[in-house]
Write a protein that holds these residues in place. Structure first.
Motif, PDB file in Angstrom:
ATOM      1  N   VAL A  75      -3.041  20.731  50.965  1.00 22.46           N
ATOM      2  CA  VAL A  75      -3.178  19.328  50.463  1.00 22.46           C
ATOM      3  C   VAL A  75      -2.268  19.292  49.169  1.00 22.46           C
ATOM      4  CG1 VAL A  75      -5.768  19.268  50.703  1.00 22.46           C
ATOM      5  CG2 VAL A  75      -5.098  20.082  48.589  1.00 22.46           C
ATOM      6  N   SER A  94     -15.045  22.313  48.111  1.00 26.49           N
ATOM      7  CA  SER A  94     -16.068  21.358  48.756  1.00 26.49           C
ATOM      8  C   SER A  94     -16.935  22.152  49.833  1.00 26.49           C
ATOM      9  CB  SER A  94     -15.392  20.234  49.183  1.00 26.49           C
ATOM     10  OG  SER A  94     -14.506  19.924  48.178  1.00 26.49           O
ATOM     11  N   GLY A 142      -6.876  24.095  50.578  1.00 27.81           N
ATOM     12  CA  GLY A 142      -7.174  22.716  50.524  1.00 27.81           C
ATOM     13  C   GLY A 142      -7.734  22.164  51.845  1.00 27.81           C
ATOM     14  N   GLY A 143      -8.744  21.762  51.826  1.00 26.71           N
ATOM     15  CA  GLY A 143      -9.532  20.790  52.871  1.00 26.71           C
ATOM     16  C   GLY A 143      -9.840  21.890  53.905  1.00 26.71           C
ATOM     17  N   LEU A 202     -13.448  25.413  41.220  1.00 22.97           N
ATOM     18  CA  LEU A 202     -13.204  24.183  40.846  1.00 22.97           C
ATOM     19  C   LEU A 202     -14.263  23.145  41.305  1.00 22.97           C
ATOM     20  CD1 LEU A 202     -11.001  22.387  39.433  1.00 22.97           C
ATOM     21  CD2 LEU A 202      -9.920  21.854  41.715  1.00 22.97           C
ATOM     22  N   GLY A 233      -4.117  19.615  42.843  1.00 21.66           N
ATOM     23  CA  GLY A 233      -4.603  18.861  41.855  1.00 21.66           C
ATOM     24  C   GLY A 233      -6.108  18.399  41.857  1.00 21.66           C
ATOM     25  N   PHE A 234      -6.388  18.424  43.007  1.00 22.03           N
ATOM     26  CA  PHE A 234      -7.912  17.879  43.249  1.00 22.03           C
ATOM     27  C   PHE A 234      -8.605  18.582  44.183  1.00 22.03           C
ATOM     28  CE2 PHE A 234      -5.306  14.670  41.452  1.00 22.03           C
ATOM     29  CZ  PHE A 234      -5.908  14.210  40.415  1.00 22.03           C
ATOM     30  N   GLY A 235      -9.820  18.760  44.329  1.00 19.27           N
ATOM     31  CA  GLY A 235     -10.549  19.292  45.431  1.00 19.27           C
ATOM     32  C   GLY A 235     -11.078  18.205  46.235  1.00 19.27           C
ATOM     33  N   MET A 260      -4.971  24.274  36.031  1.00 17.72           N
ATOM     34  CA  MET A 260      -4.132  23.065  36.210  1.00 17.72           C
ATOM     35  C   MET A 260      -3.876  22.433  34.733  1.00 17.72           C
ATOM     36  SD  MET A 260      -6.205  20.736  39.107  1.00 17.72           S
ATOM     37  CE  MET A 260      -6.790  21.555  40.674  1.00 17.72           C
TER      38      MET A 260
HETATM   39  C1  DX5 Z   1      -6.508  22.059  44.821  1.00 18.12           C
HETATM   40  C2  DX5 Z   1      -6.771  23.434  44.553  1.00 18.12           C
HETATM   41  C3  DX5 Z   1      -7.841  24.090  45.554  1.00 18.12           C
HETATM   42  C4  DX5 Z   1      -9.235  23.271  45.448  1.00 18.12           C
HETATM   43  C5  DX5 Z   1      -9.660  23.374  47.071  1.00 18.12           C
HETATM   44  O1  DX5 Z   1      -5.348  21.818  44.006  1.00 18.12           O
HETATM   45  O2  DX5 Z   1      -5.389  24.516  44.499  1.00 18.12           O
HETATM   46  O3  DX5 Z   1      -8.055  25.307  45.465  1.00 18.12           O
HETATM   47  O4  DX5 Z   1     -10.213  23.664  44.835  1.00 18.12           O
HETATM   48  O5  DX5 Z   1     -10.937  22.445  47.138  1.00 18.12           O
HETATM   49  P1  DX5 Z   1     -11.219  22.087  48.439  1.00 18.12           P
HETATM   50  O6  DX5 Z   1     -11.476  23.339  49.187  1.00 18.12           O
HETATM   51  O7  DX5 Z   1     -12.397  20.967  48.283  1.00 18.12           O
HETATM   52  O8  DX5 Z   1      -9.932  21.106  49.279  1.00 18.12           O
END
Ligand code: DX5
Ligand code: ZN
Length: 216
Positions: A139, A198, A176-177, A10, A142-144, A37
């Motif tokens: 996390v 990230s 996540g994170g 992602l 939905g988002f990185g 997603m």
């Molecule tokens: C979030 C995704 C994660 C995301 C993690 O909904 O499932 O896999 O890509 O991204 P980072 O490592 O940047 O938190």
């Protein structure tokens, strides 16, 4: 066994996807984490089948596919045919999780179940032998690029103990994170697969970042 690293595509550069896939192939990473997603289960839409088909063509490590979609039963066979090695569904998206996990295994894939931050690990207590991986969301999906929810450590410890007490063997994946700074504490708590988007693709040196998370 050493823990595994699953870079999340992602966070890759989609205009240079082949380059980023080849980077993962040659890095210390173990799997490809692929986030699907649907804009319904989560507020975001990522990518779908044609893109995964293109990824599979170049990837030479297992495909760890994370479905953030409602009613995933509709697509299990499609993802098996695309080459998914591990297929993870959300417990919050499944009315009949036991059946869904069995169907994933019957298609020859490893079965994963993902838990949102609000979902207690105890919700898996009746199914501990029915999956190969638990993806603990650290996390809200939905988002990185979001920041890590600290409460996750306690969930990892609890879940690892539940598995050990039941004699069940499964991976605990954190998604996540994840960063080079929290990786070792997560492994110490009992996690053995670390997803990182990230922290790898936005790093100054993605190869070094991958190795740092792998060797944490
Ligand atoms: C979030 C995704 C994660 C995301 C993690 O909904 O499932 O896999 O890509 O991204 P980072 O490592 O940047 O938190
Ligand atoms: Zn994910």
């Amino acid at each position: 066994m050493a823990h595994l690293v699953s870079p999340s595509l992602l966070a890759a550069d989609f205009a240079n996807l082949q380059r980023d896939i080849e980077f993962v192939n040659s890095s210390d990473a173990d799997w490809f984490h692929i986030d699907v997603m649907d804009g319904v289960f989560v507020p975001n839409i990522s990518f779908g089948m044609p893109v995964i088909k293109a990824i599979a063509k170049h990837a030479d490590k297992p495909l760890d596919v994370h479905l953030m979609i409602v009613d995933p039963d509709r697509y299990l066979e499609v993802f098996a045919n695309l080459g998914a090695d591990i297929l993870t569904v959300h417990i919050e998206a499944c009315d009949h999780l036991h059946r869904t996990l069995a169907a994933i295994r019957a298609l020859g894939m490893k079965a994963g179940v993902a838990l949102n931050p609000h979902t207690p690990v105890e919700s898996l207590s009746e199914l501990l032998h029915d999956f190969d991986l638990v993806c603990l969301m650290s996390v809200n999906p939905g988002f990185g690029g979001q920041s890590f929810i600290e409460r996750t450590y306690e969930k990892v410890r609890k879940l690892r103990k539940m598995g050990d007490d039941a004699g069940a063997k499964f991976h605990i994946e954190i998604d996540g994170g994840v960063t080079t700074s929290n990786a070792s504490a997560l492994v110490e708590a009992g996690a053995d697969v670390l997803v990182a988007g990230s922290a790898i693709f936005r790093a100054e040196n993605p190869g070094d970042a991958t190795s740092a998370i792998k060797n944490a």
